[in-house]
Design an enzyme around this catalytic site. Structure first.
Site, PDB file in Angstrom:
ATOM      1  N   ASN A  13      30.015  41.798  12.788  1.00 31.80           N
ATOM      2  CA  ASN A  13      31.039  40.756  12.665  1.00 31.80           C
ATOM      3  C   ASN A  13      31.479  40.386  14.078  1.00 31.80           C
ATOM      4  O   ASN A  13      32.177  41.151  14.724  1.00 31.80           O
ATOM      5  CB  ASN A  13      32.210  41.313  11.839  1.00 31.80           C
ATOM      6  N   LYS A  15      33.476  38.095  14.956  1.00 31.42           N
ATOM      7  CA  LYS A  15      34.843  37.542  15.007  1.00 31.42           C
ATOM      8  C   LYS A  15      34.837  36.253  15.835  1.00 31.42           C
ATOM      9  O   LYS A  15      33.834  35.540  15.829  1.00 31.42           O
ATOM     10  CB  LYS A  15      35.810  38.592  15.545  1.00 31.42           C
ATOM     11  N   HIS A 100      38.652  40.069   5.196  1.00 30.69           N
ATOM     12  CA  HIS A 100      38.768  40.978   6.349  1.00 30.69           C
ATOM     13  C   HIS A 100      40.249  41.186   6.666  1.00 30.69           C
ATOM     14  O   HIS A 100      41.063  40.277   6.478  1.00 30.69           O
ATOM     15  CB  HIS A 100      38.037  40.361   7.550  1.00 30.69           C
ATOM     16  N   GLU A 102      41.871  41.109   9.276  1.00 32.17           N
ATOM     17  CA  GLU A 102      42.458  40.115  10.191  1.00 32.17           C
ATOM     18  C   GLU A 102      42.798  38.820   9.441  1.00 32.17           C
ATOM     19  O   GLU A 102      43.778  38.148   9.767  1.00 32.17           O
ATOM     20  CB  GLU A 102      41.499  39.860  11.371  1.00 32.17           C
ATOM     21  N   GLU A 170      37.452  49.434   5.444  1.00 33.73           N
ATOM     22  CA  GLU A 170      37.829  49.349   6.848  1.00 33.73           C
ATOM     23  C   GLU A 170      39.306  49.694   7.009  1.00 33.73           C
ATOM     24  O   GLU A 170      40.169  48.825   6.795  1.00 33.73           O
ATOM     25  CB  GLU A 170      37.602  47.932   7.381  1.00 33.73           C
ATOM     26  N   GLY A 176      38.888  48.288  15.998  1.00 34.51           N
ATOM     27  CA  GLY A 176      39.080  47.957  17.409  1.00 34.51           C
ATOM     28  C   GLY A 176      39.908  48.957  18.186  1.00 34.51           C
ATOM     29  O   GLY A 176      40.343  48.670  19.305  1.00 34.51           O
ATOM     30  N   SER A 215      35.558  50.870  14.333  1.00 32.64           N
ATOM     31  CA  SER A 215      35.157  51.666  15.503  1.00 32.64           C
ATOM     32  C   SER A 215      33.843  52.419  15.312  1.00 32.64           C
ATOM     33  O   SER A 215      33.693  53.542  15.805  1.00 32.64           O
ATOM     34  CB  SER A 215      36.286  52.617  15.922  1.00 32.64           C
TER      35      SER A 215
HETATM   36  P1  PGA Z   1      35.402  47.275  15.232  1.00 33.71           P
HETATM   37  O1  PGA Z   1      35.722  46.175  14.105  1.00 33.71           O
HETATM   38  O2  PGA Z   1      33.995  47.760  14.984  1.00 33.71           O
HETATM   39  O3  PGA Z   1      35.545  46.530  16.534  1.00 33.71           O
HETATM   40  O4  PGA Z   1      36.406  48.367  15.069  1.00 33.71           O
HETATM   41  C1  PGA Z   1      35.280  46.348  12.787  1.00 33.71           C
HETATM   42  C2  PGA Z   1      35.629  45.138  11.956  1.00 33.71           C
HETATM   43  O5  PGA Z   1      36.694  44.528  12.158  1.00 33.71           O
HETATM   44  O6  PGA Z   1      34.854  44.762  11.056  1.00 33.71           O
END
Ligand code: PGA
Length: 254
Positions: A13, A15, A100, A102, A170, A176, A215
């Site tokens: 992803n 983003k 997601h 976010e 997640e 992140g 992560s």
């Molecule tokens: P990350 O994000 O691997 O940077 O922790 C995962 C995600 O948001 O799908």
């Protein structure tokens, strides 16, 4: 295949990252993946919508799939700035991420909205990757399983199958941050999600892949992907660098 016979999926992803130069990353990915590895694992890149078309062209003839990061639930209409599942499918996308954290946090997406979007994805022939996960506070209060089971129960449409639906667990606090749950914690959540899926869609629950995200890095991928009921990864930051993303996919190498 995982021990349960599901084909693993490693999804990136991006983003809101990537200008046209980022197509080189997809080309590097294509060059770096052996047919042996692609026989064992599905690989997906979800770039920003602006790059879907060029990424589809860059992976043409390979088994790498391209997907969207979001969609509008309706097929078309007066929804300025929105993109429908049909539009994503028209570009050659095969998957779309739905709900997601976010999107939930910054765009106020609800579980009912996730449900409507998952239906939209199915209508257009896309596989929806429905994301669930608890916040740090919710975990500290011991509510993780209640939260993710409720998100699943409302989000997953009736009649969902392994062909049109993927689940991604997640934890919001792991995205992140460099933090991950322990393998035991992940195993507990994934087992609970599998059980809940069984209540929702019966025996078909065994065919639905449940990814872990948050992560995931080359250094922890093998350990996390070995957890029971973990059928792959949803990768943010590490999917932006070909070497790192390849390192994660290699968790499935012989
Ligand atoms: P990350 O994000 O691997 O940077 O922790 C995962 C995600 O948001 O799908």
């Amino acid at each position: 295949m995982t021990m349960a016979g599901r084909r693993p999926l490693v999804a990136g992803n991006w983003k809101m990252n990537g200008l046209r130069g980022a197509i080189a990353m997809v080309e590097a990915l294509r060059n770096g993946l052996s047919t042996d590895l692609l026989d064992r694992v599905d690989v997906l890149v979800c770039p920003p919508s602006t790059l879907i078309s060029s990424c589809v062209a860059a992976v043409y003839g390979s088994r790498i799939a391209i997907g969207g990061q979001n969609l509008h639930a309706k097929p078309n209409g007066a929804f300025t700035g929105s993109i429908s599942a049909e539009m994503l499918a028209d570009l050659g996308a095969k998957y779309v991420i739905v709900g997601h954290s976010e999107r939930r946090a910054y765009h106020h997406e609800t579980d009912d909205g996730v449900h409507a979007k998952a239906l939209g994805a199915r209508r257009a022939g896309l596989c929806g990757i429905i994301c669930v996960g608890e916040t740090k506070e919710e975990r500290e209060e011991g509510r993780t399983l209640d939260i993710v089971r409720a998100q699943l129960a409302i989000g997953v449409p009736k009649g969902a199958t392994g062909a049109d639906t993927v689940i991604a667990y997640e934890p919001v606090w792991a995205i992140g941050t460099g933090l991950t749950p322990t393998p035991a914690d992940i195993a507990e959540v994934h087992a609970s999600l599998r059980e809940m899926l069984g209540q929702l869609i019966g025996a078909e629950a065994q065919n639905v892949r449940i990814l872990y995200g948050g992560s995931v890095k080359p250094g922890n991928a093998r350990e996390l992907m070995a957890v029971e009921n973990v059928d792959g990864a949803l990768v943010g930051g590490a999917s932006l660098v070909a070497e790192d993303f390849l390192g994660i996919i290699n968790a499935y190498a012989r």
